[in-house]
Scaffold this motif. Sequence first.
Motif, PDB file in Angstrom:
ATOM      1  N   ILE A  28      55.610  50.046  49.286  1.00  0.00           N
ATOM      2  CA  ILE A  28      56.884  50.096  49.997  1.00  0.00           C
ATOM      3  C   ILE A  28      56.944  48.991  51.052  1.00  0.00           C
ATOM      4  O   ILE A  28      57.936  48.257  51.171  1.00  0.00           O
ATOM      5  N   LEU A  29      55.869  48.858  51.831  1.00  0.00           N
ATOM      6  CA  LEU A  29      55.819  47.813  52.860  1.00  0.00           C
ATOM      7  C   LEU A  29      55.856  46.426  52.233  1.00  0.00           C
ATOM      8  O   LEU A  29      56.514  45.515  52.747  1.00  0.00           O
ATOM      9  N   PHE A  30      55.142  46.264  51.123  1.00  0.00           N
ATOM     10  CA  PHE A  30      55.169  44.973  50.426  1.00  0.00           C
ATOM     11  C   PHE A  30      56.583  44.640  49.966  1.00  0.00           C
ATOM     12  O   PHE A  30      57.058  43.513  50.135  1.00  0.00           O
ATOM     13  N   LYS A  31      57.262  45.622  49.382  1.00  0.00           N
ATOM     14  CA  LYS A  31      58.629  45.411  48.913  1.00  0.00           C
ATOM     15  C   LYS A  31      59.545  45.036  50.069  1.00  0.00           C
ATOM     16  O   LYS A  31      60.355  44.095  49.968  1.00  0.00           O
ATOM     17  N   ALA A  32      59.412  45.743  51.184  1.00  0.00           N
ATOM     18  CA  ALA A  32      60.231  45.440  52.354  1.00  0.00           C
ATOM     19  C   ALA A  32      59.944  44.043  52.880  1.00  0.00           C
ATOM     20  O   ALA A  32      60.857  43.312  53.284  1.00  0.00           O
ATOM     21  N   ALA A  33      58.669  43.642  52.861  1.00  0.00           N
ATOM     22  CA  ALA A  33      58.304  42.315  53.350  1.00  0.00           C
ATOM     23  C   ALA A  33      58.841  41.215  52.444  1.00  0.00           C
ATOM     24  O   ALA A  33      59.297  40.170  52.925  1.00  0.00           O
ATOM     25  N   THR A  34      58.805  41.432  51.124  1.00  0.00           N
ATOM     26  CA  THR A  34      59.330  40.409  50.211  1.00  0.00           C
ATOM     27  C   THR A  34      60.841  40.289  50.335  1.00  0.00           C
ATOM     28  O   THR A  34      61.403  39.200  50.164  1.00  0.00           O
ATOM     29  N   LEU A  35      61.501  41.397  50.612  1.00  0.00           N
ATOM     30  CA  LEU A  35      62.949  41.332  50.830  1.00  0.00           C
ATOM     31  C   LEU A  35      63.285  40.530  52.088  1.00  0.00           C
ATOM     32  O   LEU A  35      64.404  40.039  52.232  1.00  0.00           O
ATOM     33  N   LYS A  36      62.310  40.413  52.982  1.00  0.00           N
ATOM     34  CA  LYS A  36      62.473  39.582  54.176  1.00  0.00           C
ATOM     35  C   LYS A  36      61.981  38.153  53.959  1.00  0.00           C
ATOM     36  O   LYS A  36      62.018  37.334  54.880  1.00  0.00           O
ATOM     37  N   GLY A  37      61.492  37.877  52.746  1.00  0.00           N
ATOM     38  CA  GLY A  37      61.114  36.507  52.414  1.00  0.00           C
ATOM     39  C   GLY A  37      59.637  36.218  52.297  1.00  0.00           C
ATOM     40  O   GLY A  37      59.249  35.079  52.055  1.00  0.00           O
ATOM     41  N   MET A  38      58.758  37.226  52.441  1.00  0.00           N
ATOM     42  CA  MET A  38      57.330  36.966  52.328  1.00  0.00           C
ATOM     43  C   MET A  38      56.939  36.680  50.888  1.00  0.00           C
ATOM     44  O   MET A  38      57.440  37.304  49.953  1.00  0.00           O
ATOM     45  N   SER A  39      56.016  35.730  50.706  1.00  0.00           N
ATOM     46  CA  SER A  39      55.547  35.365  49.375  1.00  0.00           C
ATOM     47  C   SER A  39      54.538  36.378  48.857  1.00  0.00           C
ATOM     48  O   SER A  39      53.647  36.827  49.593  1.00  0.00           O
ATOM     49  N   ASN A  40      54.666  36.715  47.597  1.00  0.00           N
ATOM     50  CA  ASN A  40      53.721  37.596  46.919  1.00  0.00           C
ATOM     51  C   ASN A  40      52.304  37.023  46.970  1.00  0.00           C
ATOM     52  O   ASN A  40      51.331  37.748  47.167  1.00  0.00           O
ATOM     53  N   TYR A  41      52.181  35.699  46.829  1.00  0.00           N
ATOM     54  CA  TYR A  41      50.863  35.069  46.809  1.00  0.00           C
ATOM     55  C   TYR A  41      50.212  35.106  48.190  1.00  0.00           C
ATOM     56  O   TYR A  41      48.999  35.300  48.305  1.00  0.00           O
ATOM     57  N   VAL A  42      50.997  34.929  49.220  1.00  0.00           N
ATOM     58  CA  VAL A  42      50.479  35.009  50.583  1.00  0.00           C
ATOM     59  C   VAL A  42      49.959  36.419  50.867  1.00  0.00           C
ATOM     60  O   VAL A  42      48.866  36.599  51.418  1.00  0.00           O
ATOM     61  N   PHE A  43      50.736  37.404  50.478  1.00  0.00           N
ATOM     62  CA  PHE A  43      50.329  38.796  50.691  1.00  0.00           C
ATOM     63  C   PHE A  43      49.034  39.094  49.954  1.00  0.00           C
ATOM     64  O   PHE A  43      48.125  39.728  50.511  1.00  0.00           O
ATOM     65  N   ASN A  44      48.932  38.655  48.719  1.00  0.00           N
ATOM     66  CA  ASN A  44      47.756  38.942  47.908  1.00  0.00           C
ATOM     67  C   ASN A  44      46.491  38.351  48.526  1.00  0.00           C
ATOM     68  O   ASN A  44      45.468  39.035  48.661  1.00  0.00           O
ATOM     69  N   ALA A  45      46.548  37.089  48.934  1.00  0.00           N
ATOM     70  CA  ALA A  45      45.371  36.420  49.505  1.00  0.00           C
ATOM     71  C   ALA A  45      44.955  37.046  50.832  1.00  0.00           C
ATOM     72  O   ALA A  45      43.765  37.334  51.060  1.00  0.00           O
ATOM     73  N   TYR A  46      45.914  37.279  51.693  1.00  0.00           N
ATOM     74  CA  TYR A  46      45.597  37.839  53.015  1.00  0.00           C
ATOM     75  C   TYR A  46      45.096  39.280  52.918  1.00  0.00           C
ATOM     76  O   TYR A  46      44.205  39.689  53.674  1.00  0.00           O
ATOM     77  N   SER A  47      45.672  40.076  52.028  1.00  0.00           N
ATOM     78  CA  SER A  47      45.249  41.475  51.922  1.00  0.00           C
ATOM     79  C   SER A  47      43.813  41.571  51.426  1.00  0.00           C
ATOM     80  O   SER A  47      43.038  42.435  51.887  1.00  0.00           O
ATOM     81  N   TYR A  48      43.432  40.693  50.494  1.00  0.00           N
ATOM     82  CA  TYR A  48      42.037  40.652  50.046  1.00  0.00           C
ATOM     83  C   TYR A  48      41.117  40.291  51.212  1.00  0.00           C
ATOM     84  O   TYR A  48      40.042  40.876  51.388  1.00  0.00           O
ATOM     85  N   ALA A  49      41.531  39.307  52.015  1.00  0.00           N
ATOM     86  CA  ALA A  49      40.707  38.871  53.143  1.00  0.00           C
ATOM     87  C   ALA A  49      40.531  39.990  54.173  1.00  0.00           C
ATOM     88  O   ALA A  49      39.421  40.210  54.685  1.00  0.00           O
ATOM     89  N   VAL A  50      41.599  40.716  54.469  1.00  0.00           N
ATOM     90  CA  VAL A  50      41.515  41.817  55.429  1.00  0.00           C
ATOM     91  C   VAL A  50      40.593  42.917  54.907  1.00  0.00           C
ATOM     92  O   VAL A  50      39.760  43.462  55.654  1.00  0.00           O
ATOM     93  N   SER A  51      40.704  43.246  53.621  1.00  0.00           N
ATOM     94  CA  SER A  51      39.839  44.265  53.031  1.00  0.00           C
ATOM     95  C   SER A  51      38.371  43.851  53.109  1.00  0.00           C
ATOM     96  O   SER A  51      37.492  44.683  53.362  1.00  0.00           O
ATOM     97  N   THR A  52      38.116  42.564  52.887  1.00  0.00           N
ATOM     98  CA  THR A  52      36.743  42.060  52.970  1.00  0.00           C
ATOM     99  C   THR A  52      36.179  42.247  54.369  1.00  0.00           C
ATOM    100  O   THR A  52      35.039  42.700  54.556  1.00  0.00           O
ATOM    101  N   LEU A  53      36.967  41.912  55.386  1.00  0.00           N
ATOM    102  CA  LEU A  53      36.511  42.043  56.772  1.00  0.00           C
ATOM    103  C   LEU A  53      36.268  43.500  57.149  1.00  0.00           C
ATOM    104  O   LEU A  53      35.346  43.810  57.915  1.00  0.00           O
TER     105      LEU A  53
END
Length: 363
Positions: A28-53
């Motif tokens: 839901i948050l991802f969908k809301a963020a993309t409707l505001k213009g966030m890139s799917n690829y940016v979300f994917n890379a950053y979310s993996y990095a946060v999970s790693t940390l």
Amino acid sequence: MLRNHCYKDVLPFSAMVAVECTNVLVNILFKAATLKGMSNYVFNAYSYAVSTLILLPLAFIFSRRTGLPPLKLSLLYRIFLLGVLGSVGQICGYRGIEYSSATLASAMSNLTPAFIFILAVIFRMENLALRSSSTQAKIMGTIVSISGALVIVLYEGPKIISTSSQTLSLSHHFPLGSSQTNRVIGGLLLAVENLLFAMWYIVQAQVMKIYPSEIIVVFLYILCGTVISAPLCLIAETDLNAWRLKPDIALVAIVYSGFASSFGTVAHTWGLHLKGPVYISIFRPLSIAIAAAMGVIFLGDALYLGGVVGAVIISVGFYVAIWGIAKDEEEEMSEDCGFGSLEPSSNDKTPLLQRCKVEDLSM
């Protein structure tokens, strides 16, 4: 007595419902963020990095407390393959949500057991005993689940619930395609995601057989996913401005995704040891109702008859397949009813779908 009941029944039930809610909220948050213009690829890379940390200290603490065997090169190859399948699958999945909805993603996620069964048959990991009730249930569940997915993708139907408060829509991002075309594209991408994750679960079952330490394996997988997804997403998203995070819904979605993934991993691992895979699996279709309600309330998504009918059909197929797995367990995992083994062994009769832990780690 009461304390034991709470630990073995109330707490697992609450934890599994909480996991499904957090997983849906990520979409839901991802969908809301993309409707505001966030890139799917940016979300994917950053979310993996946060999970790693987040998982790094857990992996460090776990490795210090328990004596773990050394990691062999053959095992690292398999974990790297997990990273490839997971990162590509997640890119397809989030792209599919961009085209469609979080509700559709939740419904399509229940196809994973069907895909695992099909792959097991194709690669002769499953010995079909057609007279066995458990095998018949798995075959029927697979057919019903795929039929439900086709209904969702190909039939939209009339609106059941519609809100007038929706200010952003898919046409803002995909002006050249109709809503039906976007729905089909989104459904196909989500189907590809679940096919890739079915492969992921099969490889994961092999990895866990070699190295039975969930926390370490999950951390290494997510680390590989971060290393793989970062260059892929940089190539796909060349606009450097898109990589600059601001204190808005995009940042919230990324940080929450990392925490939700870590929480789901820990909760599922604990639940598996306490109650087993079938217990956790039965909560999966619950995400469809949660996603539909959240989508209507927070995103103003319309609810269509085709989506509801298809979700019900997929859920029925899912539960039929799960019944087949439970039947395997009741029959003490006999060779005639089991999914076979990843590597031929006279001592390994555990069904593949059970060893794949189809409910584990909602990516």
